[in-house]
Write an enzyme that holds these catalytic residues in place. Sequence first.
Site, PDB file in Angstrom:
ATOM      1  N   THR A  85      -0.585 -67.132 -90.745  1.00 57.13           N
ATOM      2  CA  THR A  85      -1.258 -68.157 -90.841  1.00 57.13           C
ATOM      3  C   THR A  85      -2.238 -67.879 -91.409  1.00 57.13           C
ATOM      4  O   THR A  85      -2.580 -68.695 -92.697  1.00 57.13           O
ATOM      5  CB  THR A  85      -2.071 -68.515 -89.277  1.00 57.13           C
ATOM      6  OG1 THR A  85      -0.453 -68.710 -88.197  1.00 57.13           O
ATOM      7  CG2 THR A  85      -3.251 -69.595 -89.667  1.00 57.13           C
ATOM      8  N   LYS A 145       2.664 -75.205 -82.064  1.00 55.92           N
ATOM      9  CA  LYS A 145       3.876 -74.868 -83.023  1.00 55.92           C
ATOM     10  C   LYS A 145       4.496 -74.051 -82.824  1.00 55.92           C
ATOM     11  O   LYS A 145       4.527 -73.435 -81.024  1.00 55.92           O
ATOM     12  CB  LYS A 145       2.360 -73.665 -84.063  1.00 55.92           C
ATOM     13  CG  LYS A 145       2.340 -72.152 -83.312  1.00 55.92           C
ATOM     14  CD  LYS A 145       1.581 -71.612 -84.870  1.00 55.92           C
ATOM     15  CE  LYS A 145       1.209 -69.986 -83.783  1.00 55.92           C
ATOM     16  NZ  LYS A 145       1.796 -69.253 -83.176  1.00 55.92           N
ATOM     17  N   MET A 179       1.089 -61.198 -86.079  1.00 56.10           N
ATOM     18  CA  MET A 179       2.225 -62.098 -86.434  1.00 56.10           C
ATOM     19  C   MET A 179       0.927 -63.129 -86.865  1.00 56.10           C
ATOM     20  O   MET A 179       1.472 -63.603 -88.091  1.00 56.10           O
ATOM     21  CB  MET A 179       3.248 -62.232 -85.015  1.00 56.10           C
ATOM     22  CG  MET A 179       3.808 -61.052 -84.785  1.00 56.10           C
ATOM     23  SD  MET A 179       5.161 -61.783 -85.644  1.00 56.10           S
ATOM     24  CE  MET A 179       6.223 -62.934 -85.546  1.00 56.10           C
ATOM     25  N   CYS A 180       1.138 -63.734 -85.632  1.00 55.54           N
ATOM     26  CA  CYS A 180       0.489 -65.448 -85.781  1.00 55.54           C
ATOM     27  C   CYS A 180      -0.915 -65.052 -87.045  1.00 55.54           C
ATOM     28  O   CYS A 180      -0.681 -65.964 -87.561  1.00 55.54           O
ATOM     29  CB  CYS A 180       0.863 -65.904 -84.546  1.00 55.54           C
ATOM     30  SG  CYS A 180       1.898 -66.255 -84.241  1.00 55.54           S
ATOM     31  N   VAL A 181      -1.604 -64.321 -86.796  1.00 59.36           N
ATOM     32  CA  VAL A 181      -2.678 -64.222 -87.788  1.00 59.36           C
ATOM     33  C   VAL A 181      -2.422 -63.993 -89.060  1.00 59.36           C
ATOM     34  O   VAL A 181      -3.335 -64.310 -90.461  1.00 59.36           O
ATOM     35  CB  VAL A 181      -4.050 -63.552 -87.032  1.00 59.36           C
ATOM     36  CG1 VAL A 181      -5.009 -63.064 -87.783  1.00 59.36           C
ATOM     37  CG2 VAL A 181      -3.946 -63.723 -85.300  1.00 59.36           C
TER      38      VAL A 181
END
Length: 192
Positions: free
Chosen positions: A138, A101, A133-135
């Site tokens: 998503t 990603k 952020m990404c957790v």
Amino acid sequence: MASKTLRELDNADQTPAALASSTLILVDYQNTYTRGVMELDGWEAALDAASDLLARARRAGAGIIHVQHDDGEGSPYDIRTETGRIHPSVAPVEGEPVVVKHAPDAFHGTDLGRLVDEAGNESVVVAGFMTHMCVAYTTASAALRGNRPTVPADTCATRSIVDVSADELHRSALAAIADAYGVVVASGKQLA
């Protein structure tokens, strides 16, 4: 006094995912978060918890998808270097797909949605780095596309930024997820 979450007010199901009927999405467990400028507070404990969760998910027959962030050559997320590689303790084995990603949301511009759909599980377990952020992105995206996310808090970690400690940021991100997007459990060991 704590207020009810939006999910509680909507009578959303608060049952954590069962591993055997879920897809585990492992987000950005990359070496860059274990040292140097991007080192996270508590990464060792989170990585140990993630390794245990991954082993149990494999035994349960869960779908497993790894996610890796790439910001290009020379970046802390350069997947062509050791720094950008997935940490060996949670590395994919043959047959486990890896999604690359370029944004905090692992669904954005990738084939993660297709892979989740092909796994055939409505429930997803999202674990990874960085919590805020990404957790968080998503997990929100998974919920908005109709999946049922569960996030085990002990498998996630972040770092202190600006004047906010890593612990405050981690707990705030988990609270936001629990409020609107999914079930948050203290430990991956709670997932059967």
